[in-house]
Design a protein around this motif. Structure first.
Motif: not given
Length: 304
Positions: A241-249, A264-271
């Motif tokens: 649960n971070i932010l979209a940009n670091p999740l991509t990296v 896997i579960a990822l959040s901190g992402i805007l729609a």
């Protein structure tokens, strides 16, 4: 100059500063007699908000926000005007910046602060409860967690999405990695829901301290590693649960930490960022939207 009052309490001095002198002014205020100084993003909650995060193997960003708001706490009878003038001079300013003052009484301070954090019901069996509250359901799994420096009290939409998902998928005995654990709330939930092995990692040493403290007070066993350290095992469940940009990296790393058939579960992402993150995790995962709350989404998938 003094406010002329007597008795217990404090004076809060609030002012705006840009990144060129905000930190220097904060340090100078402490030397001039402030009991504490905190700095926040003056643009928080607006389109100009600037989230800060670090990447694995890189130092945490130290540059402050372009527009910062400082809150300096003084004893009620302190000469805060003189302190402001002294701090401004020490910080290299020609004059003190404009500021406002407000009185903060001890009883009201504690009451107001605690009133902002009520118990959070995640599900039928899981609650997040501040230490000063009575447990609403003693028979449920109650995670004791107070607001602090590290991100994660259970109130943010992204944290709620992850907690609700963990509650649905953990049956007991799983290996879990919480990447970017903050306060440790997701790692704690996983452990207390029955996961057999839970590892939390974060780039911020203060977060690691907070997670360690929260694990101890809840009687939970967590493996806690700084993100510069290598996680040498894969997991049944990886949550970030971070932010979209670091999740991509982080996509190659998080994919490698998830075992074949793991989730896997990822959040901190805007729609609006959903497609960007989904693309980064292909072909290891075909991520789907598993939840949405207040414009934030939770993406989940199973490792191929």
């Amino acid at each position: 100059m003094s406010d002329g009052g007597s008795g217990s309490g404090w004076i809060t001095v609030t002012l705006l500063a840009d990144s060129a002198y905000a930190e220097a002014l904060s340090d100078a205020l402490l030397e001039a007699g402030a009991l504490s100084v905190d700095i926040e993003d003056a643009d928080a909650g607006t389109p100009d908000e600037k989230p800060q995060f670090g990447e694995p193997g890189m130092p945490v960003a130290v540059e402050l926000w372009p527009h910062s708001r400082l809150h300096a706490l003084f004893e009620r009878d302190a000469d805060h005007a003189t302190a402001m003038a002294s701090a401004a001079e020490q910080a290299g300013l020609t004059s003190p910046p404009p500021y406002t003052t407000s009185q903060l009484d001890e009883q009201n301070w504690v009451r107001i602060t605690q009133a902002q954090f009520d118990p959070i019901r995640v599900s039928q069996r899981l609650w997040i409860v501040p230490s000063w509250h009575v447990r609403p359901d003693p028979d449920a799994i109650n995670i004791t967690l107070d607001p602090g420096m590290a991100f994660g009290t259970g109130s943010h939409p992204t944290t709620r999405l992850c907690l609700e998902w963990l509650d649905r998928v953990i049956a007991g005995g799983e290996t879990v990695i919480d990447y970017g654990c903050g306060s440790g709330i997701l790692a704690l939930a996983a452990a207390m829901l029955g996961a057999a092995r839970v590892t939390g990692t974060d780039i911020d040493p203060h977060a690691m301290d907070a997670a360690r403290y929260n694990a101890e007070r809840n009687g939970a066993t967590l493996e806690l590693l700084h993100s510069s350290q290598t996680i040498a095992h894969t997991a049944d469940i990886v949550v970030a649960n971070i932010l979209a940009n670091p999740l991509t990296v982080l996509a190659p790393l998080l994919c490698s930490l998830t075992r074949s058939g793991g989730r896997i579960a990822l959040s901190g992402i805007l729609a609006a960022q959903t497609d960007m993150v989904r693309t980064a995790y292909r072909p290891a995962f075909e991520l789907e939207v598993a939840g949405e709350r207040e414009g934030w989404v939770l993406l989940t998938g199973t490792r191929t």
